[in-house]
Design an enzyme around this catalytic site. Sequence first.
Site, PDB file in Angstrom:
ATOM      1  N   ARG A   6       0.865  -1.181   0.000  1.00 54.92           N
ATOM      2  CA  ARG A   6       0.000   0.000   0.000  1.00 54.92           C
ATOM      3  C   ARG A   6       0.905   1.235   0.000  1.00 54.92           C
ATOM      4  NH1 ARG A   6      -4.331   2.332   4.438  1.00 54.92           N
ATOM      5  NH2 ARG A   6      -5.074   4.018   3.094  1.00 54.92           N
ATOM      6  N   HIS A   7       0.518   2.238  -0.752  1.00 52.93           N
ATOM      7  CA  HIS A   7       1.301   3.469  -0.852  1.00 52.93           C
ATOM      8  C   HIS A   7       1.502   4.111   0.514  1.00 52.93           C
ATOM      9  CE1 HIS A   7      -2.182   6.018  -0.052  1.00 52.93           C
ATOM     10  NE2 HIS A   7      -2.861   5.167  -0.814  1.00 52.93           N
ATOM     11  N   ARG A  54       0.533   8.917  -5.674  1.00 48.72           N
ATOM     12  CA  ARG A  54       0.976   8.363  -4.390  1.00 48.72           C
ATOM     13  C   ARG A  54       1.516   6.947  -4.533  1.00 48.72           C
ATOM     14  NH1 ARG A  54      -4.662   9.009  -4.457  1.00 48.72           N
ATOM     15  NH2 ARG A  54      -5.918   7.202  -3.868  1.00 48.72           N
ATOM     16  N   GLU A  74      -7.129   2.740  -7.156  1.00 48.33           N
ATOM     17  CA  GLU A  74      -8.072   2.739  -6.037  1.00 48.33           C
ATOM     18  C   GLU A  74      -9.517   2.802  -6.526  1.00 48.33           C
ATOM     19  OE1 GLU A  74      -9.181   1.740  -3.374  1.00 48.33           O
ATOM     20  OE2 GLU A  74      -8.241   2.948  -1.812  1.00 48.33           O
TER      21      GLU A  74
END
Length: 189
Positions: A6-7, A54, A74
């Site tokens: 996950r960023h 991101r 996302e």
Amino acid sequence: MLYLVRHGRTDANAKGLLQGRLDPALDAIGRKQAAAIANMIGEVDEVISSSLVRAVETASYFQREVAIDDRWIELAYGEYEGVPAGEVPPEVWQSWKTNTMFATKGGESFGALDARVRSGCEDLADRIHGRNIVVVSHVSPIKAAVGWALNTTMDIMFHCHLSQASLCRVDMGRFGPLLHSFNEQAAID
């Protein structure tokens, strides 16, 4: 091994906003998180990322060419993008939790997200034997990928927490995908 990352944190994360397809960069803590998770994983063979800044910025810390694959982007929250999570009406949360085909105005359903992420996972399944592949993505796609690995539905979405700059490890076993870890985090200075 498939490393689902996950960023790192953004200012919107710090404020508790639903980001969806909004495209903020990492904040100072997010950059430290990205460096730490890349250092924790070490050398990899391939890096794939969502096209959102991101994620791409987090992926850049792996020091490899980054391939963009928007099956890992996302969820589009539509009219709720940029809204504090606590201000989303309870009936909207309930609809997201109970109806995988529910989408807000201008948004995407969790069912559509699940279908595209599972397609991405299936494409990677044969490639992760003996190779280390990183996918940098977002909370909802990573949870969908974990659901794929566990051979379950999107029902897990609201029953597990995934931190920023966290890591989930998935490999292919004799009987298909095998979840090795969930929500690992690297210490930051």
